[in-house]
Design an enzyme around this catalytic site. Structure first.
Site, PDB file in Angstrom:
ATOM      1  N   HIS A  86      41.308 -12.336 -18.349  1.00 44.37           N
ATOM      2  CA  HIS A  86      41.570 -13.731 -18.597  1.00 44.37           C
ATOM      3  C   HIS A  86      39.977 -13.909 -19.533  1.00 44.37           C
ATOM      4  O   HIS A  86      39.690 -13.038 -19.614  1.00 44.37           O
ATOM      5  CB  HIS A  86      41.953 -14.588 -17.585  1.00 44.37           C
ATOM      6  CG  HIS A  86      40.893 -14.579 -16.577  1.00 44.37           C
ATOM      7  ND1 HIS A  86      40.601 -13.213 -16.104  1.00 44.37           N
ATOM      8  CD2 HIS A  86      39.573 -14.813 -16.311  1.00 44.37           C
ATOM      9  CE1 HIS A  86      39.673 -12.604 -14.890  1.00 44.37           C
ATOM     10  NE2 HIS A  86      39.126 -14.785 -14.883  1.00 44.37           N
ATOM     11  N   TYR A 116      36.852 -28.293 -19.672  1.00 42.19           N
ATOM     12  CA  TYR A 116      36.796 -26.792 -19.578  1.00 42.19           C
ATOM     13  C   TYR A 116      35.820 -26.337 -20.588  1.00 42.19           C
ATOM     14  O   TYR A 116      36.986 -26.637 -21.701  1.00 42.19           O
ATOM     15  CB  TYR A 116      37.049 -26.235 -18.635  1.00 42.19           C
ATOM     16  CG  TYR A 116      37.109 -24.520 -18.281  1.00 42.19           C
ATOM     17  CD1 TYR A 116      35.857 -24.680 -17.204  1.00 42.19           C
ATOM     18  CD2 TYR A 116      37.306 -23.613 -18.380  1.00 42.19           C
ATOM     19  CE1 TYR A 116      35.414 -23.211 -17.283  1.00 42.19           C
ATOM     20  CE2 TYR A 116      36.948 -22.135 -17.711  1.00 42.19           C
ATOM     21  CZ  TYR A 116      35.969 -22.557 -17.183  1.00 42.19           C
ATOM     22  OH  TYR A 116      35.415 -20.818 -17.351  1.00 42.19           O
ATOM     23  N   HIS A 129      37.374 -11.359 -19.500  1.00 41.45           N
ATOM     24  CA  HIS A 129      37.092 -10.256 -18.277  1.00 41.45           C
ATOM     25  C   HIS A 129      38.022  -9.890 -17.409  1.00 41.45           C
ATOM     26  O   HIS A 129      39.174 -10.464 -17.189  1.00 41.45           O
ATOM     27  CB  HIS A 129      35.446 -10.411 -17.376  1.00 41.45           C
ATOM     28  CG  HIS A 129      36.039 -11.922 -16.846  1.00 41.45           C
ATOM     29  ND1 HIS A 129      35.550 -13.126 -17.578  1.00 41.45           N
ATOM     30  CD2 HIS A 129      35.515 -12.522 -15.411  1.00 41.45           C
ATOM     31  CE1 HIS A 129      35.951 -14.047 -16.531  1.00 41.45           C
ATOM     32  NE2 HIS A 129      36.147 -13.410 -15.509  1.00 41.45           N
ATOM     33  N   HIS A 158      43.931 -16.530 -11.916  1.00 37.87           N
ATOM     34  CA  HIS A 158      44.026 -15.740 -12.483  1.00 37.87           C
ATOM     35  C   HIS A 158      43.525 -14.191 -11.766  1.00 37.87           C
ATOM     36  O   HIS A 158      42.840 -13.800 -11.326  1.00 37.87           O
ATOM     37  CB  HIS A 158      42.809 -15.655 -13.874  1.00 37.87           C
ATOM     38  CG  HIS A 158      43.595 -16.174 -14.639  1.00 37.87           C
ATOM     39  ND1 HIS A 158      42.095 -17.423 -15.031  1.00 37.87           N
ATOM     40  CD2 HIS A 158      43.810 -16.814 -15.531  1.00 37.87           C
ATOM     41  CE1 HIS A 158      42.642 -18.445 -16.214  1.00 37.87           C
ATOM     42  NE2 HIS A 158      43.937 -17.599 -15.882  1.00 37.87           N
ATOM     43  N   GLU A 179      40.666 -15.558  -9.180  1.00 36.83           N
ATOM     44  CA  GLU A 179      40.246 -16.798  -9.321  1.00 36.83           C
ATOM     45  C   GLU A 179      41.261 -17.868  -9.094  1.00 36.83           C
ATOM     46  O   GLU A 179      42.367 -17.568  -9.917  1.00 36.83           O
ATOM     47  CB  GLU A 179      39.118 -16.702 -10.629  1.00 36.83           C
ATOM     48  CG  GLU A 179      38.430 -15.096 -10.585  1.00 36.83           C
ATOM     49  CD  GLU A 179      37.416 -15.467 -11.832  1.00 36.83           C
ATOM     50  OE1 GLU A 179      38.074 -16.078 -12.757  1.00 36.83           O
ATOM     51  OE2 GLU A 179      37.141 -14.539 -12.389  1.00 36.83           O
ATOM     52  N   HIS A 202      24.328 -14.845 -21.148  1.00 35.20           N
ATOM     53  CA  HIS A 202      24.496 -15.464 -20.126  1.00 35.20           C
ATOM     54  C   HIS A 202      24.592 -14.681 -18.566  1.00 35.20           C
ATOM     55  O   HIS A 202      25.573 -13.946 -18.120  1.00 35.20           O
ATOM     56  CB  HIS A 202      25.253 -16.483 -20.222  1.00 35.20           C
ATOM     57  CG  HIS A 202      26.415 -16.665 -20.207  1.00 35.20           C
ATOM     58  ND1 HIS A 202      27.347 -16.399 -19.798  1.00 35.20           N
ATOM     59  CD2 HIS A 202      27.038 -16.762 -22.004  1.00 35.20           C
ATOM     60  CE1 HIS A 202      28.414 -15.640 -20.759  1.00 35.20           C
ATOM     61  NE2 HIS A 202      28.058 -15.947 -21.148  1.00 35.20           N
TER      62      HIS A 202
END
Length: 437
Positions: free
Chosen positions: A367, A346, A331, A361, A337, A288
Site C-alpha cells: 500500500h 490525509y 511499503h 492494510h 494497519e 523521513h
C-alpha cells in the site's frame, strides 16, 4: 467534568468527594469512614513487579458484588471478539470504507458498537479488535464493564461523557480516553449524536513508548494525561449491569447505581488525553523516519520492539525535508494497519478517505499513496509546507486483522478502492533520469 493532571503512568493518585472519606494509614480499616465499603480493583496479578503492579482501592456505598440476580446471557450481534474466523466470503485485499451512517432508531453505546476487525485471541489475552461506534442515545440506567480488555475511545463526531466508577470524563473529537479492563462505566451524549472509533485491547495495557535517542521530551508527555477526580451517585433505581466476558455478554439487575465510589486511591484509573499536546518530531534535512515516530501509546507484546497494538497519530506538522518524497512511501509491513480519519485530509489519500471512514492494510499487503497524491508529491516545489487541519490515526498490531461479516458486507465498503493506484504508470526508460514527464 473535573479532571486533573496525571503526572505519569504507574503513579498513585488519591481523591475524595467527602472530607475524610479516604482512610489514612491503611487500606481496609474495620469500619471505613461514612459507613463505606473498601474494595480493591486489581489490573494486574497481585505478585506483578512493583513497576507493573496496578491496583486501586475504592471506598463505595455498596460493594460491587451486591446485585439483585444472577447474570443472564444477552447479545449484541455486531460486537465481535477474536478469534472470529470464517465470518465472510470477501477475498483478501486492501480495503477502505466510507463513514458509518448515524442510526435512525434509538441506539446507545452498547448497541452502537460495530466491530470491523479482530486480531489475536481474547481468551489468551493477546491482540485487539477495531470497532466503530455510532450513537444517538445516552445510557441512563444501563452500565457496562469489559473483562476482555481495556477500551480506547477515539471520538470523531460529537462529544461523549464517559461516567466511570472513579469519575467523569468529557471527551471531544481530537481527544482520546481509556477505560481500564473491568471498570464499570456508562456513556452519555453531550451535544447530540456521536460517532468514533474504539480499540479493544486484549493484551498488555497501553503505556507510553520508550523514546530511545529522542531523549526525555516530545511525543506524548506524561503530564498531559488526566485522570478524573472522585464522583458518585447515591441513587436508588432499577439499574442494569452488562458484562463482556470471553466474547459473550451477560446482564443482571441492580437496585441502585453502581457508580457509587465516594473516594479512591491507587494507580489503576481511567484517563483522557488531548491529541493536540502530542509533540511530533521528524526529519529536518532529507528523508523521513518510520511512522512509528508518531506512536502515542503502545501495548507491548513481550517481544522487544514488536507491539501487541500501537496507537499512532498523524497530526498537523511541518514538512521541510529536501530532495525527498514527503508523503508515506510505498511499503509492505509485517504489522497490520487499521486507519481512521478524525478530521481534514490525509496527505497520502487526499480523495476518497473521508473523516469517519477507515482503511485496512493487512500484514504484507502493499500500500501507499494513491496515484494523484504520488503525482502531486513528485512535482511539488520542496519549500517548507505546513500540513494543517488534519488528524488521522492507526491501530497497528503484530497480528493479522480478520474482517467481521459486518465489515465485509456493509454498504460503506468502497468496492473501487483498489483503483486509486491504477494511474501509477511505468516510468522506467533505461536512462538515469527516468521518464518523469
Amino acid at each position: 467534568m473535573t479532571c486533573r493532571y496525571m503526572p505519569g503512568f504507574g503513579n498513585d493518585f488519591e481523591t475524595e468527594c467527602l472530607p475524610g472519606a479516604l482512610p489514612q494509614g491503611q487500606n481496609s480499616p474495620q469500619r471505613p469512614p461514612y459507613g463505606l465499603y473498601a474494595e480493591q480493583l486489581s489490573g494486574s496479578p497481585f505478585t506483578a513487579p512493583r513497576g507493573a503492579n496496578e491496583r486501586s482501592w475504592l471506598y463505595r456505598i455498596r460493594p460491587s458484588v451486591r446485585h439483585a440476580a444472577r447474570f443472564r446471557p444477552t447479545a449484541f450481534s455486531h460486537w465481535k471478539t477474536a478469534p472470529n474466523l470464517g465470518d465472510h466470503e470477501l477475498p483478501l485485499g486492501q480495503l477502505r470504507w466510507d463513514p458509518v451512517p448515524m442510526p435512525k432508531a434509538d441506539t446507545d453505546f452498547l448497541s452502537g458498537v460495530l466491530t470491523m476487525t479482530t486480531a489475536g485471541d481474547a481468551m489468551g489475552q493477546t491482540g485487539m479488535a477495531a470497532h466503530v461506534y455510532a450513537v444517538n442515545a445516552s445510557m441512563v440506567d444501563d452500565h457496562f464493564f469489559n473483562a476482555d480488555g481495556e477500551l480506547l475511545f477515539v471520538p470523531q463526531e460529537g462529544s461523549l461523557r464517559v461516567v466511570t466508577e472513579m469519575g467523569v470524563m468529557e471527551v471531544a473529537p481530537g481527544e482520546i480516553c481509556l477505560v481500564p479492563r473491568g471498570m464499570i462505566f456508562k456513556v452519555e451524549l453531550v451535544d447530540g449524536p456521536a460517532r468514533g472509533y474504539l480499540c479493544e485491547n486484549y493484551g498488555a495495557k497501553f503505556t507510553l513508548p520508550d523514546r530511545g535517542p529522542i531523549g526525555a521530551n516530545c511525543l506524548a508527555n506524561p503530564r498531559d494525561f488526566k485522570t478524573p477526580v472522585a464522583w458518585y451517585e447515591d441513587r436508588e433505581a432499577d439499574c442494569r449491569l452488562t458484562v463482556k466476558w470471553c466474547g459473550r455478554f451477560y446482564r443482571t439487575e441492580i437496585g441502585h447505581s453502581p457508580l457509587d465510589v465516594v473516594a479512591w486511591h491507587g494507580n489503576y484509573a481511567p484517563w483522557k488525553y488531548d491529541l493536540s499536546t502530542f509533540s511530533p518530531v521528524g526529519a529536518v534535512l532529507f528523508d523521513h523516519p518510520d511512522p512509528s515516530i508518531f506512536t502515542v501509546l503502545t501495548s507491548p507484546s513481550g517481544e522487544e520492539g514488536t507491539a501487541n497494538v500501537d496507537f499512532i497519530i498523524f497530526p498537523p506538522r511541518w514538512q521541510v525535508a529536501e530532495h525527498t518524497f514527503r508523503p508515506p512511501w510505498f511499503h509492505r509491513n509485517v504489522m497490520s494497519e487499521f486507519m481512521g480519519l478524525i478530521r481534514g485530509r490525509y496527505d497520502a489519500k487526499e480523495e476518497g478517505f473521508l473523516p469517519g471512514g477507515m482503511s485496512l492494510h493487512n500484514m504484507m499487503l502493499p500500500h501507499g499513496p494513491d496515484a494523484d497524491s504520488f503525482e502531486k508529491a513528485t512535482r511539488a516545489e520542496l519549500a517548507p509546507v505546513k500540513l494543517d487541519d488534519t488528524l488521522a490515526f492507526m491501530f497497528e498490531t503484530r497480528f493479522p486483522q480478520h474482517l467481521t461479516r459486518y465489515a465485509a458486507e456493509t454498504d460503506t465498503l468502497q468496492e473501487d478502492y483498489i483503483d486509486c493506484w491504477k494511474g501509477l504508470k511505468k516510468r522506467f526508460d533505461g536512462t538515469p533520469q527516468g521518464n518523469w514527464d
